[in-house]
Enzyme design. Structure first.
Site, short mmCIF file in Angstrom:
data_model
loop_
_atom_site.label_atom_id
_atom_site.label_comp_id
_atom_site.label_asym_id
_atom_site.label_seq_id
_atom_site.Cartn_x
_atom_site.Cartn_y
_atom_site.Cartn_z
N LYS A 1 8.89 -4.48 9.46
CA LYS A 1 10.25 -3.94 9.32
C LYS A 1 10.20 -2.42 9.21
O LYS A 1 11.18 -1.73 9.54
CB LYS A 1 10.97 -4.57 8.14
CG LYS A 1 10.24 -4.50 6.81
CD LYS A 1 10.49 -3.21 6.02
CE LYS A 1 9.63 -3.20 4.77
NZ LYS A 1 9.75 -1.93 4.01
N VAL B 1 4.03 8.54 1.36
CA VAL B 1 3.51 7.80 2.51
C VAL B 1 4.66 7.13 3.27
O VAL B 1 5.52 6.47 2.68
CB VAL B 1 2.49 6.74 2.06
CG1 VAL B 1 2.08 5.85 3.23
CG2 VAL B 1 1.27 7.42 1.45
N ARG C 1 -4.82 7.74 -11.13
CA ARG C 1 -6.15 8.32 -10.91
C ARG C 1 -6.26 9.76 -11.41
O ARG C 1 -7.37 10.25 -11.62
CB ARG C 1 -6.51 8.24 -9.42
CG ARG C 1 -6.59 6.81 -8.91
CD ARG C 1 -7.05 6.73 -7.48
NE ARG C 1 -8.41 7.18 -7.30
CZ ARG C 1 -9.07 7.15 -6.14
NH1 ARG C 1 -8.47 6.66 -5.06
NH2 ARG C 1 -10.30 7.60 -6.05
N GLU D 1 4.93 4.34 5.65
CA GLU D 1 4.11 3.24 6.16
C GLU D 1 4.42 2.92 7.62
O GLU D 1 3.56 2.44 8.36
CB GLU D 1 4.32 1.99 5.30
CG GLU D 1 3.82 2.10 3.87
CD GLU D 1 2.31 1.97 3.74
OE1 GLU D 1 1.60 2.03 4.76
OE2 GLU D 1 1.85 1.80 2.61
N GLY E 1 10.03 -8.17 -0.20
CA GLY E 1 11.48 -8.35 -0.24
C GLY E 1 12.20 -7.03 -0.38
O GLY E 1 11.58 -5.97 -0.53
#
Length: 337
Positions: free
Chosen positions: A186, A274, A32, A276, A132
């Site tokens: 996870k 980030v 961007r 998560e 994965g």
């Protein structure tokens, strides 16, 4: 050769763009910020997010959304940006094309899985999920990696054919729910293993958190419609292991800093990308409350992150919960059904 567009020029998007270019595809890596993409094109390297990995000559860094008119579009943005990204992409996408989401999370406001967000926004495209144990730093350097593509069988197999290489093995799985939830949840457990490490605890503690964390992931995942055996696969135990143990894991690194006593805002700034697991912890906790699913590790993670509970107290509360028989929980998770 197929035309592929990768939307999102962070570490994972860049690594996948490199992989797919080396596989012989015509690849556009779409970001961007025009200045960043111009620099990437000049240096042939994503210095900020994937330093040391050379961008092949056939890879085109760009901001041109017209490049999204491709045979395959890989979406690689943080989970909280998926809906906005889908809306920006939509006018340029090829009708009947395939969009593969690679981010691992849940939408905070709706609690939707990310494929549900994409199906709501992109009604003319087929949606698949890639998950994965796959750190960008290693994929970008051609280290053997194995992942799973989740979608309806025909779509998953098309993606498998396009992206599988001698260094990137791809399995298919029709259980989109299970694959997405394994990948998102996870991150919560990885934060917790990092916190344990930051507190000075050892391998025993981390192994316990990973094992019991997998039980929580599967318990909620099955309740939401996932297949129990998916959580024993690449997007379950596989991703859990790598995210809880790897030096590349942002979630583990953030947890270590939290365990060392640093405040959350400072930790997120220090990681610089980030994390998560922070957002995922909030959503996972809320889902466990809504569905009345026992997730004690997630509950304590929520208290540490959002209620200011001392991590040492959270560990004590986990260790001193009511007594249980392990096999009772195995049956509850439906592992053997």
């Amino acid at each position: 050769m197929s035309k592929v567009a990768v939307y999102g020029a962070g570490s994972w998007g860049s690594a996948l763009a490199v992989l797919l270019t080396k596989a012989g595809h015509q690849v556009a890596l779409i970001g961007r910020q025009s200045s960043e993409m111009a620099l990437m094109n000049k240096l042939r390297e994503n210095v900020r997010y994937l330093p040391g990995v050379v961008l092949p000559s056939g890879l085109t860094p760009t901001t041109d959304l017209a490049e999204l008119n491709a045979d395959l579009v890989i979406l690689s943005v943080p989970s909280h940006c998926v809906r906005e990204a889908a809306r920006l992409m939509k006018p340029n996408l090829r009708a009947g094309g395939i969009v593969v989401n690679t981010s691992k999370g849940l939408e905070e406001t709706s609690h939707y899985r990310l494929s549900e967000v994409l199906r709501e926004e992109l009604t003319d495209q087929s949606i698949a999920v890639l998950s994965g144990p796959s750190h960008a730093e290693e994929v970008g350097r051609d280290m053997p990696t194995t992942v799973v593509i989740a979608s309806e069988v025909g779509i998953a197999e098309k993606v498998q054919d396009l992206i599988m290489t001698p260094k990137f093995r791809v399995y298919t799985n029709p259980d989109v729910i299970g694959v997405e939830l394994g990948g998102a949840l996870k991150n919560v457990i990885a934060l917790c293993t990092g916190i344990a490490e930051g507190l000075g605890f050892g391998d025993n503690t981390k192994a316990a958190l990973m094992t019991r964390g997998l039980a929580e992931i599967a318990r909620l995942g099955v309740a939401m419609g996932g297949h129990p055996l998916t959580f024993a696969g690449l997007s379950g135990v596989g991703d859990l292991i790598v995210t809880c143990t790897s030096q590349h894991s942002r979630n583990r690194r953030a947890g270590v800093a939290l365990g060392q006593g640093k405040p959350l805002d400072a930790v997120l700034k220090e990681v610089g990308m980030v994390v998560e697991g922070v957002r995922n912890t909030r959503v996972a906790y809320q889902l466990s409350q809504e569905k009345n699913i026992s997730m004690p590790i997630t509950q304590q993670a929520y208290k540490v992150l959002f209620e200011g509970v001392d991590p040492k107290i959270a560990v004590t509360d986990l260790m001193m919960r009511g007594k249980r028989h392990e096999l009772e929980e195995v049956v509850e998770m439906s592992w053997l059904r």
